[in-house]
Scaffold this motif. Sequence first.
Motif, short mmCIF file in Angstrom:
data_model
loop_
_atom_site.label_atom_id
_atom_site.label_comp_id
_atom_site.label_asym_id
_atom_site.label_seq_id
_atom_site.Cartn_x
_atom_site.Cartn_y
_atom_site.Cartn_z
N GLU A 185 0.97 -1.22 0.48
CA GLU A 185 -0.18 -0.10 0.27
C GLU A 185 0.94 1.18 -0.17
O GLU A 185 0.39 2.10 -0.98
N TYR A 186 2.27 1.23 1.16
CA TYR A 186 2.71 2.48 0.93
C TYR A 186 3.80 2.44 -0.82
O TYR A 186 3.59 3.21 -1.37
N ALA A 187 3.69 0.73 -1.42
CA ALA A 187 4.42 1.34 -2.98
C ALA A 187 3.28 2.03 -3.84
O ALA A 187 3.43 2.83 -4.47
N LYS A 188 2.71 2.16 -3.58
CA LYS A 188 1.55 2.48 -4.67
C LYS A 188 0.97 3.67 -4.49
O LYS A 188 1.03 4.43 -5.01
N ALA A 189 1.07 4.00 -3.10
CA ALA A 189 0.98 5.65 -2.69
C ALA A 189 1.76 6.64 -2.93
O ALA A 189 2.16 8.05 -3.80
N LEU A 190 3.18 5.64 -3.41
CA LEU A 190 4.44 6.09 -3.97
C LEU A 190 4.35 6.68 -5.30
O LEU A 190 4.73 8.18 -5.62
N ILE A 191 4.08 5.54 -5.03
CA ILE A 191 3.94 5.70 -7.72
C ILE A 191 2.70 6.61 -7.67
O ILE A 191 2.70 7.58 -7.89
N GLU A 192 1.03 6.81 -6.60
CA GLU A 192 0.08 7.61 -6.87
C GLU A 192 0.84 9.42 -6.76
O GLU A 192 0.39 10.29 -7.14
N SER A 193 2.18 9.24 -5.85
CA SER A 193 2.15 11.13 -5.34
C SER A 193 3.20 11.56 -6.67
O SER A 193 3.63 12.43 -6.41
N ARG A 194 3.68 10.47 -7.16
CA ARG A 194 4.01 10.98 -8.79
C ARG A 194 3.84 10.57 -9.87
O ARG A 194 4.58 11.19 -10.99
N ARG A 195 2.64 10.25 -9.95
CA ARG A 195 1.69 9.43 -11.36
C ARG A 195 1.75 11.21 -12.16
O ARG A 195 1.28 11.80 -11.22
N SER A 196 2.02 10.92 -13.13
CA SER A 196 1.86 12.77 -14.19
C SER A 196 3.17 13.33 -13.90
O SER A 196 2.31 14.77 -14.92
#
Length: 234
Positions: A185-196
Amino acid sequence: MKLGILETGAPPSGLDATFGDYPAMFRRLLGPDYDYRTFDATAGELPDHPQACAAYVITGSPASAYEDAEWIGRLKDFLRAANGQAALVGVCFGHQIMAEAFGGKVIKSPNGWGIGLHSYRVREPQPWMDTVRELRAPASHQDQVVELPEGAAVVAGSDFCPFGMLAWTDQPAISIQLHPEFEPEYAKALIESRRSKRIGEEEAAQAIASLEGPDDRARLAEWIRRFLADPRNS
């Protein structure tokens, strides 16, 4: 065992409130059987001498191991001083700065971002490992080790990241590019913080979807614990 955590970075703003900082992630990963001491390497905080702890974990960081920053230079000096004096475990940036400190080379990889769940093939099993031939864990990096330091053997890697896991033959030290301390869940949130922003939409979506698969975080934690129990087996 007194286990020092050399903190070299922090989660993006807002994520630490939910997931904790990187030392907290390592404490959850490795469990309560250690006397943990945390040192903020980015603020110049390092142990007075390498034998202050029996072993050190070097965390991930948004910084690059080849940057000309004072704290990075001081950390490399400390790692060289710790050679043979304490066991070392490097993760992501920790993996990279150990390679740089001991004579290897790290660059921003032309392969681009390594994100999501990545698989490494085991090439040279170590005494603290089991018999698995492939391992999976979250990745989050652009930089890679491209030249091995003297005394380092490649334990595991992939076509994307050939030098993904190292063990030193001349000192008690191991390192890995993957992030066993990152809960999915952290790995997903980290990706979301950098998306786009730093990562494209499609690449981010694929990486997030991959994190739904099974991983070997628990296995990697057990390997690290076994290594720390008898680092002479590295």
